[in-house]
Design an enzyme around this catalytic site. Structure first.
Site, PDB file in Angstrom:
ATOM      1  N   TYR B 437       0.821  -1.238   0.000  1.00  0.00           N
ATOM      2  CA  TYR B 437       0.000   0.000   0.000  1.00  0.00           C
ATOM      3  C   TYR B 437       0.843   1.271   0.000  1.00  0.00           C
ATOM      4  O   TYR B 437       2.030   1.222   0.209  1.00  0.00           O
ATOM      5  CB  TYR B 437      -1.086  -0.013   1.059  1.00  0.00           C
ATOM      6  N   GLU B 438       0.206   2.351  -0.312  1.00  0.00           N
ATOM      7  CA  GLU B 438       0.908   3.624  -0.600  1.00  0.00           C
ATOM      8  C   GLU B 438       1.931   3.452  -1.715  1.00  0.00           C
ATOM      9  O   GLU B 438       2.941   4.140  -1.751  1.00  0.00           O
ATOM     10  CB  GLU B 438       1.584   4.196   0.656  1.00  0.00           C
ATOM     11  N   GLY B 439       1.632   2.555  -2.634  1.00  0.00           N
ATOM     12  CA  GLY B 439       2.538   2.300  -3.744  1.00  0.00           C
ATOM     13  C   GLY B 439       3.417   1.099  -3.454  1.00  0.00           C
ATOM     14  O   GLY B 439       4.188   1.109  -2.500  1.00  0.00           O
TER      15      GLY B 439
END
Lengths: 596, 596
Positions: B437-439
């Site tokens: 998550y968050e990339g």
């Protein structure tokens, strides 16, 4: 998308790398021709894809559960096991005399891989039965064989392995379970065993527990352990079931993975004593248990490979299907993520590791068959030694790599990988047991260093390295760019592995802890170099096939590409691993205990 | 055994590596003296150990659940969040004008680490609020700031980040959510957002959703995305809550880990349209979202470090407590497993990686403070560029390492690690989201290659390498064996990282896919070399302290030992990683898609 057995690669490895033709020329292995092997694999593939794999996710969602001493397995498991047994799959590698098919390990191994690849939790019951069968075959009395073997081989009953106790963990010297002789040839068993896989279930009418325990006058430590058969139901002289034995499941564990496989706490003797019979001689239990364990350890290695294959297939299917972001080289719109270089890198990494581990394991299975069937005693002994060197590597390295592959499998799925319904997360959870049970990777590594390297002064290790170097020499005769790189990496890998073997031999007496500080890294290095050697052999053969124009050119080209990837991304790590072992051992042990 | 914040190491890194004294000399950072920092850390440690960590296992066993549009969080979360907010922890790094404490990031960062270390699921709600606060502070109108900032900073409300849509995943160009202007300055929002962390919960009376959407005339792709505030309850002019907005949680996900953190599917506008207001200018939403994301990405890096520290502590406690097998060097009976070399190797590996990642992250936080507070504009810009280079490394590398550390944490526990009640398995499951998550790590790596290396022609990368080499030179002046090894490994690491930067720069135009085939490996290499650089700096300072006789000698000796271990076992991998990137890229892409 469900699991499809990689039969093409399996047959390639069996025929070209593990020398199936030579195996089928051995006495007792005559049935194992290429045609038979192919037919067996295809039949097995159909069965596991149709019957076993569909139960995998169900087993994770609705695990086996315990109630009042009984374990109810996941819906469908009982019926599937009946089909499995009736089709003869449990007996595939076991003697025809006891209801088996008597096929060599090289043919049985791909079937084991498929079963584990399709459903780890289900396959465990068969793995444990295999171990019990091997132990009884080697050490059981004629009466014990007559009573227990056929029901186990035909899957009428299942077997278990009872080693671990709460206070002892992997330390068998600390086993406390007692066996009191009753004067009639039987013993009464008292004690608690934990982590007993399929220690209780509803899939067969009886369960044959093989239990480590101490007789009253046994010496302390591992030299005082004996092995007992303690069936769930006593067996009458005519083979029918008698009284319920005093061996009861008091709970099962709530686990990270393999949730459908019940992991039992078994209580022996709480109501007067569980009746058991001694296997072989008193105080030789550990030796017999090692027979089971070696079979089981090889099997756990196959679990790693099967699981890795399944995780790879799932990731490939997702990467083909999932459309997201443009191609880096330009595209009119979003493309399937298999076009993105890092997704491709992960898929190649998953694929290359799985193929390398499979090749090494099958080659090991072939050595096992030679060790058991060759007419020449020296040849048998030599191959047994090589097989025994490889077992901890196959178990330890294949399972460590399966954790990495399962991890990459989740990663390819991105956010969807973290959602349980996708299935990738189940592989990630299931895989984590493989580096722990049947001996953690550290225990495998201790075995590799102690029994398999120090005991013979590195003889087997050097023999394998000489063979790897011979492959490198053969590669040098071909001119393709990929093969030249594969050769250079293999040569460096062999040099590094040899340096580590030298380090182990030179320091085991003077600084034993320094040697064991690097034992797991040595095991992984051996896996990478010996797996890389198999990939190099595969690339060489593929190149020869391409030159001769025979067979499936795209398969052979893919094999060379995968071998090259394995060389650049894995074998290339050999020098750093050598440094960690040879130069890095001091740092492992330098920090005072109280500073952690 | 519960989590104990590693305050000693935190203060060492803050003071000696991240130059806290210099930060506290910056305008606006005057409060951040060593004494204040120490007091803040101690207070925070007490709070997270006493209030937050005890809820971690509970959150895993009794996750937050959805019923009829409402999410009920794990028992105790609501009360704990109230205490967290009331004690001012949400506002630690935020301006005093809006109810915060205005401390620099360097002081806030250890507190963030502790919160995540204690309870990842709980800490996420604070992390998301931090991101929302940063975005509104930068791009919000005065009215928006007046309405939303204080309630967010004081923890009266929480914030969320709404990017992902079912069809788009990480590809923001594919965002479809619509925003229709109503002519009164508001917009009606229609669409579905998935994977919204704390998108619905019962811990505060309102939730401020920041939502990416497209206005009717927006250009296609990422250039047509705008950012909107869409509160769960509309806010009246006096700050009181008005009507329920048309933004509803239709389900939450069943996840592998962080189970107490509700991951929502949010439906906007199913009943006429959710009311939102535009943040900043139309079509600049991505830019504003990146402010949130950069803050959040740094925060996710801290999650990795906090989780790794907790996993390490749990493993150490188990290894001290668990008695099994004799000491290899001889012992009268079984010993605690911390005496066994491979357990020691795993603990050292966990410790060294965690310390290296912490050092790099805190140094990054210090650069952030200089970038925001220094009087000289050029100095600010230079440090902003370095900070931005480091963010994807801190996010990507720290989280990848946290997976490895959590994995080793399970392994140290052996069979007990696979049993959920032990808690080690929760870390293993929780950690897996951090690289996603968050990339994902691949997205961080794309950022590192594209925006952070190619755009400035490698300037920042080379600047950091020059500094690392300067440290190596300083190390060369000292004669201890450990420092000499650390120096040699760092020099080789810098050489390898520079070769990779050169490769990236030389090939990005001619063969973009070859460059991105190695982007994740480049990111990890940067983490290892730059983290190794920080460990080398730490060893140098420790040696100086030891020579001068100042301070806690055993702490400094441990730091040198840990730096040496990191050099031998991690920095030493640099050459193989370089080979995988520079020589191994072809193999990543060579296999035809249909052959997977």
């Amino acid at each position: 998308m469900s699991y499809t057995a990689p039969i093409k690669d399996m047959l390639f490895v069996m025929s070209e790398l593990a020398n199936l033709d030579a195996i089928s020329a051995l006495p007792g292995c005559e049935d194992a021709t290429r045609d038979t092997a192919e037919a067996v694999l295809e039949e097995n593939a159909k069965f596991v894809s149709g019957v076993i794999e569909p139960l995998n996710h169900a087993g994770d969602k609705e695990p086996s559960y315990w109630h009042d001493g009984q374990v109810t397995t996941t819906k469908g498991f009982k019926e599937a096991f009946r089909q499995f047994a009736d089709a003869g799959w449990q007996g595939l590698q076991h003697p025809q005399d006891f209801g088996g098919q008597g096929l060599p390990k090289l043919v049985g191994t791909p079937c084991v891989e498929m079963l584990h690849g399709a459903n780890l939790s289900f396959a465990l019951v068969a793995l444990l039965s295999d171990g019990a069968i091997e132990a009884l075959m080697t050490a059981g009395s004629d009466e014990q064989k007559a009573t227990y073997l056929e029901p186990l081989v035909t899957g009428q009953w299942t077997g278990t392995m009872n080693l671990t106790e709460p206070q002892a963990g992997s330390d068998l010297a600390a086993v406390r379970t007692r066996a009191e002789p009753q004067g009639d040839g039987t013993y009464k068993i008292f004690g608690t065993k934990i982590f007993i896989t399929y220690g209780e279930h509803d899939m067969t009418e009886n369960i044959v527990h093989l239990v480590l325990a101490r007789t009253p006058d046994a010496p302390p430590g591992v030299k005082g352990i004996s092995l007992f058969i303690v069936p769930k139901f006593l067996v009458n002289a005519d083979g029918s079931l008698g009284a319920r034995n005093d061996a009861h499941c008091v709970s099962i564990e709530h686990k990270l993975g393999i949730k459908a496989s019940p992991t039992a706490v078994l209580q022996f003797g709480d109501n007067g004593g569980a009746i058991g019979t001694l296997v072989g001689e008193e105080n030789r239990g550990l030796e017999y248990m090692f027979i089971m364990m070696n079979a089981a350890r090889f099997g756990v290695g196959m679990q790693g490979i099967g699981l890795a294959e399944n995780a790879y297939q799932k990731a490939v299917a997702f990467a083909r299907d999932r459309v997201q972001s443009r191609d880096l080289a330009g595209s009119s719109g979003p493309v399937p993520i298999i076009h993105h270089p890092d997704v491709r890198r992960m898929l190649m990494s998953m694929r290359a590791q799985t193929e390398a581990a499979r090749a090494l394991a099958y080659v090991g299975a072939g050595f096992h068959d030679i060790a058991h069937h060759h007419e020449d005693e020296e040849t048998r002994a030599a191959h047994q030694a090589i097989y025994e060197y490889l077992v901890p590597v196959i178990k330890g390295w294949s399972t460590e790599m399966s954790e990495n592959v399962a991890r990459d499998g989740v990663q390819v799925h991105g956010g969807m990988g973290f959602i349980e319904e996708t299935g990738a997360a189940q592989h990630y959870r299931d895989a984590k047991i493989l580096t722990i049970y049947e001996g953690t990777t550290a225990i495998q590594a201790n075995d590799l260093v102690g029994r398999k390297t120090l005991r013979d002064g590195g003889k087997v290790a050097r023999h394998l390295l000489a063979q790897a170097r011979a492959t490198a020499t053969q590669l040098g005769e071909l001119e393709s760019g990929d093969l030249a790189v594969i050769r250079a990496r293999l040569e460096q890998g062999a040099t590094d592995l040899e340096a580590v073997v030298d380090f182990v031999l030179a320091n085991a007496k003077s600084d034993v802890k320094a040697v064991f500080a690097g034992s797991v890294t040595y095991l992984k290095l051996a896996g990478i170099v010996l797996g890389g050697w198999q990939m190099a052999r595969a690339a060489l053969i593929a190149q020869q096939k391409l030159s001769s124009g025979a067979g499936d050119a795209s398969f052979y080209r893919a094999k060379i590409t995968t071998a090259r990837f394995f060389a650049d991304h894995f074998v290339a790590q050999s020098t750093a691993m050598r440094a960690a072992i040879v130069e890095g051992h001091a740092g492992v042990l330098a920090l005072p205990e109280e500073m952690f």
